[in-house]
Design a protein around this motif. Sequence first.
Motif, PDB file in Angstrom:
ATOM      1  N   VAL A  31      47.205  50.821  42.268  1.00  0.00           N
ATOM      2  CA  VAL A  31      46.289  51.933  42.023  1.00  0.00           C
ATOM      3  C   VAL A  31      45.148  51.841  43.035  1.00  0.00           C
ATOM      4  O   VAL A  31      44.618  50.755  43.259  1.00  0.00           O
ATOM      5  CB  VAL A  31      45.683  51.853  40.598  1.00  0.00           C
ATOM      6  CG1 VAL A  31      44.654  52.960  40.376  1.00  0.00           C
ATOM      7  CG2 VAL A  31      46.763  51.912  39.540  1.00  0.00           C
ATOM      8  N   LYS A  58      49.538  57.231  43.320  1.00  0.00           N
ATOM      9  CA  LYS A  58      48.816  55.965  43.154  1.00  0.00           C
ATOM     10  C   LYS A  58      47.321  56.126  43.424  1.00  0.00           C
ATOM     11  O   LYS A  58      46.548  55.187  43.317  1.00  0.00           O
ATOM     12  CB  LYS A  58      49.394  54.914  44.108  1.00  0.00           C
ATOM     13  CG  LYS A  58      50.790  54.462  43.699  1.00  0.00           C
ATOM     14  CD  LYS A  58      51.241  53.316  44.577  1.00  0.00           C
ATOM     15  CE  LYS A  58      52.588  52.789  44.085  1.00  0.00           C
ATOM     16  NZ  LYS A  58      53.050  51.686  44.937  1.00  0.00           N
ATOM     17  N   LEU A 106      39.121  53.753  34.635  1.00  0.00           N
ATOM     18  CA  LEU A 106      40.379  53.070  34.953  1.00  0.00           C
ATOM     19  C   LEU A 106      40.976  52.402  33.716  1.00  0.00           C
ATOM     20  O   LEU A 106      42.193  52.326  33.567  1.00  0.00           O
ATOM     21  CB  LEU A 106      40.167  52.042  36.080  1.00  0.00           C
ATOM     22  CG  LEU A 106      39.825  52.627  37.462  1.00  0.00           C
ATOM     23  CD1 LEU A 106      39.536  51.524  38.472  1.00  0.00           C
ATOM     24  CD2 LEU A 106      40.930  53.542  37.983  1.00  0.00           C
ATOM     25  N   PHE A 111      44.972  53.086  33.897  1.00  0.00           N
ATOM     26  CA  PHE A 111      45.291  52.623  35.259  1.00  0.00           C
ATOM     27  C   PHE A 111      45.123  51.112  35.375  1.00  0.00           C
ATOM     28  O   PHE A 111      45.868  50.441  36.085  1.00  0.00           O
ATOM     29  CB  PHE A 111      44.389  53.322  36.289  1.00  0.00           C
ATOM     30  CG  PHE A 111      44.633  54.799  36.399  1.00  0.00           C
ATOM     31  CD1 PHE A 111      45.824  55.276  36.946  1.00  0.00           C
ATOM     32  CD2 PHE A 111      43.702  55.715  35.948  1.00  0.00           C
ATOM     33  CE1 PHE A 111      46.067  56.641  37.045  1.00  0.00           C
ATOM     34  CE2 PHE A 111      43.934  57.087  36.041  1.00  0.00           C
ATOM     35  CZ  PHE A 111      45.119  57.547  36.587  1.00  0.00           C
ATOM     36  N   ALA A 112      44.100  50.598  34.711  1.00  0.00           N
ATOM     37  CA  ALA A 112      43.865  49.152  34.729  1.00  0.00           C
ATOM     38  C   ALA A 112      44.724  48.532  33.634  1.00  0.00           C
ATOM     39  O   ALA A 112      44.436  48.688  32.457  1.00  0.00           O
ATOM     40  CB  ALA A 112      42.394  48.858  34.480  1.00  0.00           C
ATOM     41  N   LYS A 116      48.542  44.291  37.157  1.00  0.00           N
ATOM     42  CA  LYS A 116      48.429  45.264  38.254  1.00  0.00           C
ATOM     43  C   LYS A 116      47.506  44.748  39.357  1.00  0.00           C
ATOM     44  O   LYS A 116      46.599  43.943  39.118  1.00  0.00           O
ATOM     45  CB  LYS A 116      47.860  46.596  37.729  1.00  0.00           C
ATOM     46  CG  LYS A 116      48.747  47.267  36.707  1.00  0.00           C
ATOM     47  CD  LYS A 116      49.807  48.108  37.398  1.00  0.00           C
ATOM     48  CE  LYS A 116      50.616  48.920  36.418  1.00  0.00           C
ATOM     49  NZ  LYS A 116      51.998  48.452  36.303  1.00  0.00           N
ATOM     50  N   ILE A 118      44.793  46.276  41.822  1.00  0.00           N
ATOM     51  CA  ILE A 118      44.004  47.508  41.883  1.00  0.00           C
ATOM     52  C   ILE A 118      42.951  47.439  42.982  1.00  0.00           C
ATOM     53  O   ILE A 118      42.269  46.424  43.144  1.00  0.00           O
ATOM     54  CB  ILE A 118      43.317  47.744  40.519  1.00  0.00           C
ATOM     55  CG1 ILE A 118      44.406  47.982  39.467  1.00  0.00           C
ATOM     56  CG2 ILE A 118      42.358  48.936  40.562  1.00  0.00           C
ATOM     57  CD1 ILE A 118      43.907  48.069  38.070  1.00  0.00           C
ATOM     58  N   THR A 125      34.743  46.613  40.966  1.00  0.00           N
ATOM     59  CA  THR A 125      36.154  46.818  40.624  1.00  0.00           C
ATOM     60  C   THR A 125      36.771  45.604  39.928  1.00  0.00           C
ATOM     61  O   THR A 125      37.709  45.741  39.144  1.00  0.00           O
ATOM     62  CB  THR A 125      36.941  47.191  41.896  1.00  0.00           C
ATOM     63  OG1 THR A 125      36.331  48.360  42.438  1.00  0.00           O
ATOM     64  CG2 THR A 125      38.396  47.469  41.623  1.00  0.00           C
ATOM     65  N   ALA A 135      41.804  42.964  40.569  1.00  0.00           N
ATOM     66  CA  ALA A 135      41.161  44.163  41.082  1.00  0.00           C
ATOM     67  C   ALA A 135      39.951  43.757  41.897  1.00  0.00           C
ATOM     68  O   ALA A 135      39.201  42.872  41.495  1.00  0.00           O
ATOM     69  CB  ALA A 135      40.738  45.057  39.915  1.00  0.00           C
TER      70      ALA A 135
END
Lengths: 421, 163
Positions: A31, A58, A106, A111-112, A116, A118, A125, A135
């Motif tokens: 993402v 994305k 997020l 998304f988070a 993942k 990121i 972030t 992230a």
Amino acid sequence: MGMTMSEKILARHAGVSAAGAGDILTCRVDVAACHDMFFTVAGQIDFERVNKIDNPDKCVVLLDHAVPAPTGRDALGAVKAREFVKKHGIKNFYDVGEHAVIHQLLVERGFAAPGKLIAAGDSHTCAAGAMNAAARGFGPAEMMYVWCKGETWYQVSPTLLYRLHGGFSSRAVTGKDLFLYIAGVYGDATNMNVEFGGEGVGNLTIPQRQSVATMCAEINAEFALFPCDDRLRDFLKERGDTVMDGVDADADALYHDVRDIDLDSLVPYIALPHFIPKNCRPVTEVEGTEIHQVLVGSCSNGRMEDIALIADIVKGKHVAKGVRFIVTPASQKIYLEALKAGYLETLVEAGAVVTNATCGACYGGHMGLLGPGERCLSTTTRNFKARMGDAASEVMLCSPATAAASALTGRITDPREILVA
Amino acid sequence: MKIKGRVWVFGDEINTDLIFPHSAFRVSPEEQAKLVFSDNRPGWSSLVEPGDILIAGKNFGTGSSRPGAVLLRRLGLAGMAADSINGLFYRNAISYGFSALQCPGVSEMFEEGDIAEIDLLAGTVKNERTGEVRTGSRLSESMADIITAGGIEELLTQQGYME
Ligand code: SF4
């Protein structure tokens, strides 16, 4: 040799079986998100010249820092953002009305998620580490690189492990205090990852983890990761998400240092002006200091449980004369929930100003800047000189409980005096 | 990749909001550069001459993702060295083609006005007046390529991602 959580996520996204400190890897990013300042601030990257994007699905674009636009320049940035998402077919676009501070968005929009990788055009972030995602923030040029190529380079950093034990002694001590304690005692983690473990981690709510992970940017951490434990799985299951790729550290992972923290022994902490590492004290040491503004909000502490707690503290009481008490929810969703729960009513009755959900005054943008000689006690992320207004103002950072208790007295106040339970 | 120039000395915890203040968010790129350090050292930006070098202490560039490095470059600075550099600032420096070296102890080596010589690939910094040399972290070849290209925007343009 075993791996830490960040090593596992990086290795997986680089398509290699193992990674360790010092390795430089090229990783596919899951993402990649940018907020309005990417489009508003001139001279960062000429995004209008971009002609192909790796995978629009994305990409996430959202407006959060300056919504609704307080100046013409901000309005122009929003216009450019809308044009950009249209041109490149980016469906994940969150305009005014659907807005939330990026790190909350997020999480709220899924998304988070565990495992993942990121990337986002914002330094906090690492906040998504609360969701067991690796992230980190990038500048505008590198965000454009990720949007164009779908990947970028990562240097695997050494990792510090904080092992948490027990639980907080009262409702007046929360995740923010844990972070301020860590930053005050151990100082910075420059060029290092921070990971959390130990049985005590289960006693931290997900929003508390979000607060801690967000704040790890302030000790210069690269990634800040919480494990994919039962509490996180329950949080995700409750809202109907399936947990796919969660990672946990191996028992024989290699750490730069392992530090044990007894949550029971923590007290409310505060960061003094103008920096955080090794600059935090127990609230009791600065009790009585005069304040002019109190701010509760930001990606660190503008969530539902923060607002519920401050509403509980001020219910039936009134903010001290001479103090402006500003409450800025971290998302429209939180704003609505807090409204329905009656918390916003309680806050306004107590003399607070509840603002629209935005970054607002946290970065000195709008709605609550400081004049010369003023001091703000804030639950936001940064206490830098001139961050929230005049260069001759001061920002001190604390938890929502300390902020609300202090708003009632007009002086820095230990929230344990009010919240006995 | 060597740079040599007159030194400006700054302390610890020089954050992004000092380098790239919020007041620079709403003005033109040329105006932005004039606002560097306007809150902690007013007037400094007009004293900088092309090729000057910045030396600082711990955690240089701590804070935001706003690209402070691009303003330092736009001011004409040739590069910088600090005891330690925030990871995001360091990535921004590379992305914007700005030479930056992490070298513990470098802040003790210089007085303002000294001449510094920095070799990024060797990771060394030298004070011409005292002759002292210290070694920090070397720049990797792949990062050096980004700086040599002039930064990521140039790279993406060369590769056809930008018109
Ligand atoms: S709330 Fe503050 S720290 Fe968080 S993203 Fe917005 S400006 Fe940055």
